[in-house]
Write an enzyme that holds these catalytic residues in place. Structure first.
Site, mmCIF file in Angstrom:
data_model
loop_
_atom_site.group_PDB
_atom_site.id
_atom_site.type_symbol
_atom_site.label_atom_id
_atom_site.label_comp_id
_atom_site.label_asym_id
_atom_site.label_seq_id
_atom_site.Cartn_x
_atom_site.Cartn_y
_atom_site.Cartn_z
ATOM 1 N N ARG A 59 0.706 -0.715 0.591
ATOM 2 C CA ARG A 59 0.154 0.052 0.412
ATOM 3 C C ARG A 59 0.922 1.274 0.057
ATOM 4 O O ARG A 59 0.426 2.403 -0.644
ATOM 5 C CB ARG A 59 -0.693 0.428 1.338
ATOM 6 C CG ARG A 59 -1.787 0.962 1.352
ATOM 7 C CD ARG A 59 -3.075 0.857 2.524
ATOM 8 N NE ARG A 59 -3.550 2.106 1.970
ATOM 9 C CZ ARG A 59 -4.637 3.011 3.091
ATOM 10 N NH1 ARG A 59 -3.792 3.403 4.174
ATOM 11 N NH2 ARG A 59 -4.830 3.254 2.762
ATOM 12 N N ASN A 91 -3.568 8.931 4.093
ATOM 13 C CA ASN A 91 -1.995 8.257 5.222
ATOM 14 C C ASN A 91 -2.593 8.475 6.341
ATOM 15 O O ASN A 91 -1.673 7.181 6.272
ATOM 16 C CB ASN A 91 -1.904 9.465 4.045
ATOM 17 C CG ASN A 91 -1.332 9.067 2.760
ATOM 18 O OD1 ASN A 91 -1.276 7.587 2.092
ATOM 19 N ND2 ASN A 91 -0.276 9.601 2.301
ATOM 20 N N HIS A 204 -6.553 -5.227 -2.373
ATOM 21 C CA HIS A 204 -6.723 -5.704 -1.200
ATOM 22 C C HIS A 204 -7.174 -7.590 -0.504
ATOM 23 O O HIS A 204 -7.775 -7.883 0.342
ATOM 24 C CB HIS A 204 -8.622 -4.674 -1.151
ATOM 25 C CG HIS A 204 -7.749 -3.712 -1.517
ATOM 26 N ND1 HIS A 204 -9.169 -2.390 -1.168
ATOM 27 C CD2 HIS A 204 -7.385 -2.268 -0.818
ATOM 28 C CE1 HIS A 204 -8.490 -1.066 -0.790
ATOM 29 N NE2 HIS A 204 -7.709 -1.997 -1.175
ATOM 30 N N THR A 205 -6.358 -8.361 -1.148
ATOM 31 C CA THR A 205 -6.318 -9.818 -1.241
ATOM 32 C C THR A 205 -5.933 -9.858 0.381
ATOM 33 O O THR A 205 -5.232 -11.004 0.635
ATOM 34 C CB THR A 205 -5.976 -10.989 -2.347
ATOM 35 O OG1 THR A 205 -5.610 -12.322 -1.910
ATOM 36 C CG2 THR A 205 -4.219 -10.039 -2.783
HETATM 37 C C1 HEM Z 1 -8.882 1.087 -5.939
HETATM 38 C C2 HEM Z 1 -8.803 2.500 -4.799
HETATM 39 C C3 HEM Z 1 -8.470 1.777 -3.807
HETATM 40 C C4 HEM Z 1 -9.228 2.099 -2.701
HETATM 41 C C5 HEM Z 1 -10.353 3.328 -2.498
HETATM 42 C C6 HEM Z 1 -8.427 1.623 -1.488
HETATM 43 C C7 HEM Z 1 -8.602 2.284 0.095
HETATM 44 C C8 HEM Z 1 -8.010 1.808 1.322
HETATM 45 C C9 HEM Z 1 -8.740 1.994 2.088
HETATM 46 C C10 HEM Z 1 -9.467 2.307 3.156
HETATM 47 C C11 HEM Z 1 -7.787 0.722 3.352
HETATM 48 C C12 HEM Z 1 -7.453 0.962 4.854
HETATM 49 C C13 HEM Z 1 -6.240 1.750 4.987
HETATM 50 C C14 HEM Z 1 -6.997 1.684 6.760
HETATM 51 O O1 HEM Z 1 -8.710 1.458 7.908
HETATM 52 O O2 HEM Z 1 -6.270 2.098 8.024
HETATM 53 C C15 HEM Z 1 -7.081 0.260 2.178
HETATM 54 C C16 HEM Z 1 -6.405 -0.635 2.579
HETATM 55 C C17 HEM Z 1 -5.306 -1.177 1.581
HETATM 56 N N1 HEM Z 1 -5.094 -1.857 0.558
HETATM 57 FE FE1 HEM Z 1 -6.256 0.137 -1.110
HETATM 58 N N2 HEM Z 1 -6.855 1.370 -2.117
HETATM 59 C C18 HEM Z 1 -6.864 1.507 -3.236
HETATM 60 C C19 HEM Z 1 -6.752 0.617 -4.220
HETATM 61 C C20 HEM Z 1 -5.622 -0.428 -3.940
HETATM 62 C C21 HEM Z 1 -4.078 -0.519 -4.535
HETATM 63 C C22 HEM Z 1 -4.266 -0.232 -6.271
HETATM 64 C C23 HEM Z 1 -2.916 -1.228 -4.069
HETATM 65 C C24 HEM Z 1 -2.598 -2.000 -4.141
HETATM 66 C C25 HEM Z 1 -1.535 -2.062 -5.254
HETATM 67 C C26 HEM Z 1 -3.537 -1.451 -2.362
HETATM 68 C C27 HEM Z 1 -3.150 -2.136 -1.012
HETATM 69 C C28 HEM Z 1 -3.706 -2.000 0.094
HETATM 70 C C29 HEM Z 1 -3.455 -2.958 1.149
HETATM 71 C C30 HEM Z 1 -2.294 -4.284 1.063
HETATM 72 C C31 HEM Z 1 -4.189 -2.852 1.732
HETATM 73 C C32 HEM Z 1 -4.022 -2.878 3.354
HETATM 74 C C33 HEM Z 1 -2.147 -2.596 4.012
HETATM 75 C C34 HEM Z 1 -2.397 -2.599 5.695
HETATM 76 O O3 HEM Z 1 -3.115 -3.491 6.157
HETATM 77 O O4 HEM Z 1 -1.722 -2.334 6.018
HETATM 78 N N3 HEM Z 1 -5.384 -0.418 -2.532
HETATM 79 N N4 HEM Z 1 -7.294 0.147 1.136
#
Ligand code: HEM
Length: 330
Positions: A59, A91, A204-205
């Site tokens: 992320r 962030n 998000h897997t």
């Molecule tokens: C498509 C639009 C996307 C939205 C709206 C989005 C939004 C979010 C949000 C809200 C979270 C949770 C953050 C939290 O609650 O602290 C999250 C977590 C995450 N996102 Fe996304 N995301 C998007 C695309 C992506 C992409 C493109 C990737 C990577 C290629 C990604 C990878 C991740 C990962 C791995 C997490 C978990 C992080 C952790 O556990 O520390 N996301 N995302």
């Protein structure tokens, strides 16, 4: 039009990226031959100690590349002349992994000072965090440290930004309540297709989200599985509080990189509103169904899209600098 086999798509994307003469696979081959192994072992240790760190590093890279390009701007602390990205809405209180990048940078400054950019460290760390390799060094004998994901060619040679932008982080990073049009527009603004958008969302897997980001989804949305909603509401009350409580983005295998995130969407178990938007009667439903039934197709599209993501707005040649400390300009 006949669909190209996934390996050809991956090859095409990789060749297109290689055509960008500025970045290359073996960029540190002579200037810092131990660079890649240093990143890999540090990331492997971090993921062994905390499996969620793999998700957090992936992320961190996405949030870097989507704001000013892949230039490590996300790592910069605030200064009197600019407000950095760390405090921006998407962030603050949520991005993780900064200490892992610091550790890698510290080691690399010892073995090859002022050579490996923070932007490249982010790119390699994101790859090593998810890819399915077994670490075999004297320290980690045959430990499968990473999360089982696909591999891609990480091109290198990025340099680091000397500025960051909180306002671009707020405007360019999509939010958890985005609908399909918002998501398509945010990715299209970066030159990424709807296939890239759906494949990359498969990130998000792995990983977790905080209650404050899925509260609307479990109380306001109707396209959500009832049992799933009930399992989440206890830890995420409607009236507020417990904002930081975590739930897995892919409940069936939160620490394993596979296509079950997409099967979850077919069952209306997307955790964020923006997740379920990919499968809610719109133009991306077909692709979500394909990925849910074909892990290889998801893997190769994800890998190809990661190469494209890594080419966004890179600084090369005389632009930018090689930071000594990833948190501050030199
Ligand atoms: C498509 C639009 C996307 C939205 C709206 C989005 C939004 C979010 C949000 C809200 C979270 C949770 C953050 C939290 O609650 O602290 C999250 C977590 C995450 N996102 Fe996304 N995301 C998007 C695309 C992506 C992409 C493109 C990737 C990577 C290629 C990604 C990878 C991740 C990962 C791995 C997490 C978990 C992080 C952790 O556990 O520390 N996301 N995302």
């Amino acid at each position: 039009m006949a669909r190209l086999p996934p390996f050809l798509l991956l090859l095409a994307a990789t060749c297109a990226a290689v055509a960008n003469a500025q970045l290359s696979e073996n960029y540190y081959g002579s200037s810092c031959p131990a660079a890649l192994l240093t990143v890999r072992t540090t990331v492997a240790t971090a993921v062994l100690l905390d499996r969620r760190m793999g998700a957090s590093l992936l992320r961190l890279y996405f949030h870097d590349c989507f704001v000013q390009g892949c230039d490590a701007s996300v790592l910069l602390d605030d200064t009197p002349s600019f407000t950095g990205e760390k405090g921006a809405g998407p962030n603050a209180g949520s991005l993780r992994g900064f200490e892992v990048i610091d550790r890698i940078k510290l080691l690399l400054e010892l073995i090859c000072p002022r050579t490996v950019s923070c932007a490249d460290i982010l790119a390699v760390a994101a790859h090593d965090a998810v890819v399915d390799v077994t670490i075999s060094t004297t320290c980690f004998v045959g430990l499968p440290a990473q999360l089982g994901g696909p591999s891609w060619t990480v091109l290198l040679g990025r340099r680091d930004a000397t500025t960051a932008s909180a306002s671009l982080a707020n405007s360019d990073l999509p939010g958890p309540n985005s609908n399909l049009n918002d998501l398509l527009a945010a990715f299209s603004k970066k030159g990424l297709s709807s296939t890239d958008m759906v494949a990359l969302s498969g990130g998000h897997t792995i990983g977790r989200a905080q209650c404050q980001n899925y509260r609307n989804r479990i109380y306001a949305d109707t396209d959500i599985d009832g049992t799933f909603t009930a399992s989440l509401r206890g830890d995420c009350p409607q009236g507020g509080g417990n904002d930081g409580n975590l739930a897995p983005l892919d409940a069936s295998s939160p620490d394993y990189f596979d296509n079950s995130y997409f099967s979850g969407l077919l069952s209306h178990r997307g955790l964020l509103h923006s997740d379920q938007a990919l499968y809610d009667g719109g133009s991306t439903d077909g692709l979500v169904s394909s990925y849910a039934s074909n892990n290889d197709q998801f893997g190769s599209d994800f890998a190809a899209a990661m190469v494209k993501l890594g080419n966004l707005g890179v600084l090369t040649g005389a632009y930018g600098e090689i930071r000594v400390n990833c948190r501050a300009v030199n």
